[in-house]
Design an enzyme around this catalytic site. Structure first.
Site, mmCIF file in Angstrom:
data_model
loop_
_atom_site.group_PDB
_atom_site.id
_atom_site.type_symbol
_atom_site.label_atom_id
_atom_site.label_comp_id
_atom_site.label_asym_id
_atom_site.label_seq_id
_atom_site.Cartn_x
_atom_site.Cartn_y
_atom_site.Cartn_z
ATOM 1 N N ILE A 74 0.885 -1.168 0.000
ATOM 2 C CA ILE A 74 0.000 0.000 0.000
ATOM 3 C C ILE A 74 0.917 1.210 0.000
ATOM 4 C CG2 ILE A 74 -0.203 -0.098 2.529
ATOM 5 C CD1 ILE A 74 -2.957 1.195 2.262
ATOM 6 N N SER A 75 0.704 2.126 -0.917
ATOM 7 C CA SER A 75 1.638 3.232 -1.115
ATOM 8 C C SER A 75 1.708 4.149 0.101
ATOM 9 C CB SER A 75 1.238 4.059 -2.346
ATOM 10 O OG SER A 75 1.383 3.306 -3.522
#
Length: 226
Positions: A74-75
Site C-alpha cells: 500500500i503506497s
C-alpha cells in the site's frame, strides 16, 4: 462527524487508528507540501487501517508504504496524496481509470473526489480483498476488474484521467490510447531505484506534454494475471 466515521466503530478506530492519528498524518502531509485541501480532507477521513492487515493496523497512519502480500505494498500516504493532487490540479475528472488496485486505498481516496473510478488488478486475491473493503465502507462508485493492467479497460474508454500504481520502464501505448484528448495521466516511470512520477497532459495547443513531478519508488508494472 465524517461519512466514514459514521459507518462503524471499526472504521472510526481507536488509539493508533483513531481520528487523532489521522489528523497527525494530515498535518504531516501539509508540512510535506500537499496543498489541495480536498485531498487533505479525504486523507484525514479515510480509514487507512482498514486497508492493511490487522497486524499492521497500528502503523497505518505512518507516512510509509506497508506490505499487503504477494510482493505488493500500500503506497506511502504522501505519494497517494501527491498523485491524487496531480490528477485534480486542472479540473475534477469524471471518469478515472486506475491500474493496480492493490489494497484499494488509492481507489477509495479517488472515489471521494471524482465521479467514477474504474480499477484493474492482476492479482485476484488482492482484488477480492479490495472489493470487500469497498463494500464495508459503502463505496459504490468503484468498478473493478481482474485483468492485465497493461491492457487497461478499453471497452470503457476514453477516460478523463488514468493513474498507475506500479512502474513501467515506459508508458504503455495501450493506456495512452484510452486517455481522452484533454485527459491527464499520472504514473511512475523508470527502472527500480530510478523512477520518476510523471504527468501527461495537453498543452494549450492540445499537444500532450510530459512533466516530471518527483522521484518515487513503486513495485514494477507486470503483465498477465494471478
Amino acid at each position: 462527524m465524517t461519512a466514514f466515521q459514521r459507518q462503524s466503530p471499526e472504521a472510526r478506530g481507536q488509539g493508533m487508528t483513531s481520528q487523532r492519528a489521522r489528523d497527525r498524518l494530515a498535518d504531516r502531509l501539509v508540512a510535506e507540501g500537499i496543498r489541495d485541501r480536498r485531498v487533505i480532507d479525504v486523507m484525514r477521513q479515510m480509514p487507512r487501517h482498514l486497508f492493511v492487515e490487522e497486524a499492521l493496523a497500528t502503523r497505518a497512519y505512518e507516512d510509509s508504504a506497508l506490505p499487503i502480500g504477494h510482493g505488493q505494498t500500500i503506497s506511502q500516504p504522501w505519494v497517494v496524496a501527491r498523485m491524487t493532487e496531480a490528477l485534480l490540479e486542472f479540473g475534477v475528472p469524471r471518469r478515472v481509470l486506475e491500474i493496480g488496485t492493490g489494497s484499494g486505498f488509492q481507489a477509495a481516496v479517488l472515489s471521494a473526489l471524482v465521479g467514477q473510478v474504474f480499477t484493474v488488478e492482476r492479482i485476484e486475491e488482492l482484488l477480492r480483498n479490495a472489493r470487500r473493503r469497498f463494500r464495508k465502507l459503502g463505496i459504490d462508485t468503484i468498478r473493478s476488474k481482474h485483468d492485465d493492467g497493461r491492457l487497461g479497460w478499453p471497452e470503457e474508454a476514453p477516460f478523463d484521467a488514468i493513474v498507475l500504481t506500479a512502474a513501467g520502464t515506459e508508458l504503455e501505448t495501450a493506456l495512452l490510447d484510452q486517455l481522452a484528448p484533454d485527459g491527464v495521466m499520472v504514473a511512475p516511470v523508470g527502472a527500480f531505484g530510478r523512477q520518476q512520477l510523471v504527468r501527461i497532459r495537453p498543452d494549450s495547443n492540445g499537444v500532450r506534454m510530459r512533466e516530471i513531478l518527483c522521484p518515487v519508488s513503486f513495485v514494477p508494472l507486470l503483465g498477465g494475471t494471478l
